[in-house]
Design a protein around this motif. Structure first.
Motif, PDB file in Angstrom:
ATOM      1  N   ASP A  87       0.796  -1.223   0.000  1.00 37.31           N
ATOM      2  CA  ASP A  87       0.000   0.000   0.000  1.00 37.31           C
ATOM      3  C   ASP A  87       0.835   1.282   0.000  1.00 37.31           C
ATOM      4  O   ASP A  87       0.273   2.377  -0.081  1.00 37.31           O
ATOM      5  N   ALA A  88       2.142   1.169   0.093  1.00 39.18           N
ATOM      6  CA  ALA A  88       3.013   2.348   0.113  1.00 39.18           C
ATOM      7  C   ALA A  88       2.954   3.083  -1.226  1.00 39.18           C
ATOM      8  O   ALA A  88       2.540   2.502  -2.246  1.00 39.18           O
ATOM      9  N   PRO A  89       3.358   4.359  -1.249  1.00 39.15           N
ATOM     10  CA  PRO A  89       3.393   5.081  -2.523  1.00 39.15           C
ATOM     11  C   PRO A  89       4.174   4.295  -3.576  1.00 39.15           C
ATOM     12  O   PRO A  89       5.222   3.711  -3.278  1.00 39.15           O
ATOM     13  N   GLU A  90       3.642   4.285  -4.783  1.00 45.81           N
ATOM     14  CA  GLU A  90       4.224   3.487  -5.862  1.00 45.81           C
ATOM     15  C   GLU A  90       5.656   3.919  -6.164  1.00 45.81           C
ATOM     16  O   GLU A  90       5.970   5.105  -6.236  1.00 45.81           O
ATOM     17  N   PHE A  91       6.510   2.935  -6.360  1.00 48.78           N
ATOM     18  CA  PHE A  91       7.913   3.164  -6.680  1.00 48.78           C
ATOM     19  C   PHE A  91       8.035   3.547  -8.152  1.00 48.78           C
ATOM     20  O   PHE A  91       7.414   2.938  -9.012  1.00 48.78           O
ATOM     21  N   ASP A  92       8.853   4.552  -8.435  1.00 53.81           N
ATOM     22  CA  ASP A  92       9.106   4.993  -9.807  1.00 53.81           C
ATOM     23  C   ASP A  92      10.612   5.149  -9.981  1.00 53.81           C
ATOM     24  O   ASP A  92      11.233   5.966  -9.298  1.00 53.81           O
ATOM     25  N   GLU A  93      11.187   4.362 -10.894  1.00 54.42           N
ATOM     26  CA  GLU A  93      12.640   4.390 -11.133  1.00 54.42           C
ATOM     27  C   GLU A  93      13.153   5.798 -11.411  1.00 54.42           C
ATOM     28  O   GLU A  93      14.273   6.136 -11.055  1.00 54.42           O
ATOM     29  N   GLY A  94      12.329   6.629 -12.045  1.00 52.53           N
ATOM     30  CA  GLY A  94      12.777   7.952 -12.441  1.00 52.53           C
ATOM     31  C   GLY A  94      12.710   9.005 -11.355  1.00 52.53           C
ATOM     32  O   GLY A  94      13.376  10.030 -11.441  1.00 52.53           O
ATOM     33  N   THR A  95      11.916   8.772 -10.319  1.00 51.97           N
ATOM     34  CA  THR A  95      11.729   9.824  -9.312  1.00 51.97           C
ATOM     35  C   THR A  95      12.013   9.393  -7.880  1.00 51.97           C
ATOM     36  O   THR A  95      11.885  10.205  -6.968  1.00 51.97           O
ATOM     37  N   PHE A  96      12.422   8.151  -7.662  1.00 55.12           N
ATOM     38  CA  PHE A  96      12.534   7.682  -6.278  1.00 55.12           C
ATOM     39  C   PHE A  96      13.616   8.383  -5.469  1.00 55.12           C
ATOM     40  O   PHE A  96      13.583   8.355  -4.247  1.00 55.12           O
ATOM     41  N   LYS A  97      14.543   9.060  -6.118  1.00 52.90           N
ATOM     42  CA  LYS A  97      15.574   9.796  -5.376  1.00 52.90           C
ATOM     43  C   LYS A  97      15.200  11.261  -5.165  1.00 52.90           C
ATOM     44  O   LYS A  97      15.923  11.994  -4.508  1.00 52.90           O
TER      45      LYS A  97
END
Length: 114
Positions: A87-97
């Motif tokens: 349920d955590a916020p969706e992971f996005d390779e482009g914005t996770f940092k």
């Protein structure tokens, strides 16, 4: 307890550590393997490849979620359940940092007691 730091009883910063490839066990079962781990003070996290559990997605967990590291079994235990992680916020390779993503993740995981 700072969300983005390893707990002192779990990881001694004076010792080298590479968690990549370790299996990750949630409070209620295995969720995947560590794809990436960071060790910077105040910015540490795990990126976990969930494999088939949630259709090959990745999730990001703050370092404080780790309750135990077992080098012999190459396993990391975390304090959250599978559903809480899913349920955590969706992971996005482009914005996770990006700071905005980390703030959303901190708001989400910060709701839980350690």
């Amino acid at each position: 307890m700072e969300l983005w730091n390893y707990r002192p009883d779990v990881y001694d910063r004076s010792q080298p550590l590479d968690l990549a490839g370790y299996h990750v066990r949630a409070a209620d079962g295995r969720i995947g393997t560590v794809d990436e781990a960071t060790y910077e003070t105040g910015e540490s996290y795990l990126v976990v490849d969930t494999g088939p559990w949630i259709f090959g997605k990745k999730v990001m967990l703050p370092a404080s979620a780790i309750t135990q590291i077992d080098p012999g079994e190459r396993e990391v235990h975390v304090s959250r359940t599978k559903q809480e992680i899913k349920d955590a916020p969706e992971f996005d390779e482009g914005t996770f940092k990006e700071p905005e993503y980390r703030t959303r993740l901190a708001d989400y995981y910060g709701r839980f007691t350690v």
